[in-house]
Each structure stands twice: as C-alpha cells, then as structure tokens.
Write a protein that holds these residues in place. Structure first.
Motif, PDB file in Angstrom:
ATOM      1  N   GLY A  51       0.791  -1.219   0.000  1.00  0.00           N
ATOM      2  CA  GLY A  51       0.000   0.000   0.000  1.00  0.00           C
ATOM      3  C   GLY A  51       0.826   1.273   0.000  1.00  0.00           C
ATOM      4  N   GLN A  52       2.088   1.185  -0.425  1.00  0.00           N
ATOM      5  CA  GLN A  52       2.978   2.339  -0.387  1.00  0.00           C
ATOM      6  C   GLN A  52       3.263   2.941  -1.765  1.00  0.00           C
ATOM      7  OE1 GLN A  52       6.467   0.905   1.645  1.00  0.00           O
ATOM      8  NE2 GLN A  52       5.478   0.858   3.645  1.00  0.00           N
ATOM      9  N   GLU A  53       2.670   2.377  -2.801  1.00  0.00           N
ATOM     10  CA  GLU A  53       2.894   2.927  -4.137  1.00  0.00           C
ATOM     11  C   GLU A  53       2.191   4.282  -4.239  1.00  0.00           C
ATOM     12  OE1 GLU A  53       4.172   2.314  -8.377  1.00  0.00           O
ATOM     13  OE2 GLU A  53       4.904   2.212  -6.325  1.00  0.00           O
ATOM     14  N   PRO A  54       2.917   5.332  -4.604  1.00  0.00           N
ATOM     15  CA  PRO A  54       2.299   6.668  -4.639  1.00  0.00           C
ATOM     16  C   PRO A  54       1.222   6.775  -5.700  1.00  0.00           C
ATOM     17  CG  PRO A  54       4.483   6.714  -5.637  1.00  0.00           C
ATOM     18  CD  PRO A  54       4.337   5.366  -4.996  1.00  0.00           C
ATOM     19  N   ARG A  55       0.188   7.510  -5.351  1.00  0.00           N
ATOM     20  CA  ARG A  55      -0.873   7.806  -6.305  1.00  0.00           C
ATOM     21  C   ARG A  55      -0.461   9.013  -7.120  1.00  0.00           C
ATOM     22  NH1 ARG A  55      -5.399   4.831  -5.108  1.00  0.00           N
ATOM     23  NH2 ARG A  55      -5.341   3.818  -3.062  1.00  0.00           N
ATOM     24  N   VAL A  56      -0.829   9.001  -8.392  1.00  0.00           N
ATOM     25  CA  VAL A  56      -0.411  10.076  -9.284  1.00  0.00           C
ATOM     26  C   VAL A  56      -1.611  10.636 -10.004  1.00  0.00           C
ATOM     27  CG1 VAL A  56       1.882   9.106  -9.646  1.00  0.00           C
ATOM     28  CG2 VAL A  56       0.019   8.478 -11.181  1.00  0.00           C
ATOM     29  N   ASN A  57      -1.395  11.774 -10.621  1.00  0.00           N
ATOM     30  CA  ASN A  57      -2.399  12.356 -11.489  1.00  0.00           C
ATOM     31  C   ASN A  57      -2.631  11.413 -12.663  1.00  0.00           C
ATOM     32  OD1 ASN A  57      -3.726  13.890 -13.502  1.00  0.00           O
ATOM     33  ND2 ASN A  57      -2.909  15.792 -12.646  1.00  0.00           N
ATOM     34  N   VAL A  58      -3.860  11.029 -12.928  1.00  0.00           N
ATOM     35  CA  VAL A  58      -4.119  10.055 -13.988  1.00  0.00           C
ATOM     36  C   VAL A  58      -3.837  10.605 -15.366  1.00  0.00           C
ATOM     37  CG1 VAL A  58      -5.832   8.771 -12.704  1.00  0.00           C
ATOM     38  CG2 VAL A  58      -6.556  10.719 -14.060  1.00  0.00           C
ATOM     39  N   ASP A  59      -3.612  11.922 -15.466  1.00  0.00           N
ATOM     40  CA  ASP A  59      -3.258  12.487 -16.761  1.00  0.00           C
ATOM     41  C   ASP A  59      -1.786  12.330 -17.060  1.00  0.00           C
ATOM     42  OD1 ASP A  59      -5.837  13.352 -17.286  1.00  0.00           O
ATOM     43  OD2 ASP A  59      -5.534  15.203 -16.154  1.00  0.00           O
ATOM     44  N   GLN A  60      -1.018  11.790 -16.102  1.00  0.00           N
ATOM     45  CA  GLN A  60       0.395  11.586 -16.337  1.00  0.00           C
ATOM     46  C   GLN A  60       0.611  10.399 -17.252  1.00  0.00           C
ATOM     47  OE1 GLN A  60       2.381  11.213 -12.590  1.00  0.00           O
ATOM     48  NE2 GLN A  60       2.356  13.404 -12.200  1.00  0.00           N
ATOM     49  N   ALA A  61       1.808  10.344 -17.831  1.00  0.00           N
ATOM     50  CA  ALA A  61       2.137   9.244 -18.738  1.00  0.00           C
ATOM     51  C   ALA A  61       2.434   7.993 -17.953  1.00  0.00           C
ATOM     52  CB  ALA A  61       3.370   9.624 -19.572  1.00  0.00           C
ATOM     53  N   PRO A  62       2.288   6.788 -18.564  1.00  0.00           N
ATOM     54  CA  PRO A  62       2.654   5.560 -17.896  1.00  0.00           C
ATOM     55  C   PRO A  62       4.155   5.438 -17.759  1.00  0.00           C
ATOM     56  CG  PRO A  62       2.131   5.127 -20.185  1.00  0.00           C
ATOM     57  CD  PRO A  62       1.800   6.567 -19.935  1.00  0.00           C
ATOM     58  N   ARG A  63       4.579   4.614 -16.842  1.00  0.00           N
ATOM     59  CA  ARG A  63       6.011   4.382 -16.678  1.00  0.00           C
ATOM     60  C   ARG A  63       6.528   3.694 -17.922  1.00  0.00           C
ATOM     61  NH1 ARG A  63       7.549   4.977 -11.376  1.00  0.00           N
ATOM     62  NH2 ARG A  63       5.819   5.167  -9.921  1.00  0.00           N
ATOM     63  N   SER A  64       7.527   4.313 -18.544  1.00  0.00           N
ATOM     64  CA  SER A  64       8.037   3.735 -19.783  1.00  0.00           C
ATOM     65  C   SER A  64       9.492   3.382 -19.657  1.00  0.00           C
ATOM     66  CB  SER A  64       7.810   4.708 -20.939  1.00  0.00           C
ATOM     67  OG  SER A  64       8.555   5.874 -20.774  1.00  0.00           O
TER      68      SER A  64
END
Length: 210
Positions: A197-210
C-alpha cells in the motif's frame, strides 16, 4: 548457420539499438533539464520526465519511446527478406530489451511500458487499443500509474490471442508474453509497494512508466 538465422541475428541487433535510444535522457538534456537519471526515480521514461514539471517533454518521450517499438516491428515486417511472424517476434523482444537494458547507459534503462505498447500496436492495433484502454481504466480507478501498466501487460498475451486470431504457441503471442514478463520484472519495486500500500498515487493524466 542458415541465411534466415543470420537475418534474425541482424534484426535482433538492429532492434536492440533502436530500443536503446534513450529519448527521455536526450530530450531532457537538450531542454536544459540536466540528467534525468539524477531526478526522481532516476528512470529514463516518460513518468520520470514528467517529474521535471515539463509535460511537453514527457509527452514527447512517451511518443518517441512508443514509436521506436513500432518502428522495430515495422522494419521487420517490411524491410527484412522473408518477413514472417518470427521476424516480428524477434524485433518485439529485442527492442524492449534495448529500452530496458541500453548498453550506452550501463544496461540501466526504462521499464518498457511505452516501447512495449508501441510493439503491440504495430503487431495488432486492436490489441494495442485494448491494452491502452485497460491501462487508462485501471490508472483512473486506482490513481496509480504502475497498476494500469501492470494490468495492461498482464492481459496483453491473452488479448493477442483473442483479438488477433493467432494460436497461443505462435511467435507473436509468445513474444508478447516475453515482453510482458520482462515489464513485470522491471516493475518489481512497484509491485512490492503495491502489495504494502505504499505505491504513490499520481495524477491520472500523467504518462505511464516507460
């Protein structure tokens, strides 16, 4: 060694080199943003470029990383003699390996999501579209970028069979499975944080991890 085997080796090397072009690193440096490897997570992909606050650079990184994946598959399809599912499968795996483990950066590259999606779009656009929809839906619902990427590549091999009409054991579904496993392996730290449960939440408009 047969001529076809020699072609596959050459194609693997060409695709690896294409995949190893570190667009995130190059674009950030050219824009005066310094070394992206010293910012945020140190990753060379679009999500970390976005942490510089430059959405345009992040979008360009995402697009170029995806395009290099598609380019490798299209080169295999249209420019290699005797083009077949095997040549496209080899290009798919090699270009993602190149992105994840670029020799120029000491084999420390990105996580393969954008490049992997680029290959899938080139192999079968309905599968590419479905994977993008899965990523967007999961990312929007969870507000966690990595969760969307992991969900998309969890389903990618099955979608390649269902939507492209290929047999499970044919080269392209196998290649899709291989890059999916690699991308999941590259996200091991994200998976650990998701489980705790420690993965940070991000703005969903951000790009996926590439």
């Amino acid at each position: 060694m047969s001529g076809f085997q020699a072609q596959l080796i050459l194609l693997f090397l060409v695709s690896y080199v294409i995949g190893s072009i570190p667009f995130g690193l190059l674009l950030t440096a050219l824009a005066g943003g310094g070394d992206i490897r010293k910012i945020g997570s140190g990753n060379i992909g679009a999500t970390n470029v976005l942490r510089t606050g430059r959405r345009g650079l992040a979008a360009a990184t995402l697009l170029l990383d995806a395009l290099k994946g598609a380019a490798a598959v299209l080169i295999a399809r249209f420019f290699f003699p005797g083009a077949s599912e095997m040549t496209m499968a080899v290009a798919t795996v090699a270009v993602v390996i190149g992105h994840c483990f670029p020799v120029w950066l000491g084999f420390r590259g990105g996580k393969g999501v954008a490049t992997g999606l680029g290959t899938i779009w080139a192999l079968s656009w309905p599968v590419g579209l479905a994977c993008c929809v899965v990523w967007l839906l999961v990312a929007r619902l969870s507000r966690i970028s990595s969760a969307g990427a992991l969900a998309a590549f969890l389903l990618a091999p099955m979608l390649m069979v269902l939507l492209s009409g290929r047999a499970l054991h044919s080269p392209i579904p196998v290649a899709t499975l291989l890059i999916s496993l690699l991308i999941w392996a590259r996200h091991w730290s994200n998976i650990a944080r998701l489980l705790t449960g420690q993965e940070p939440r991000v703005n969903v408009d951000q790009a996926p991890r590439s």
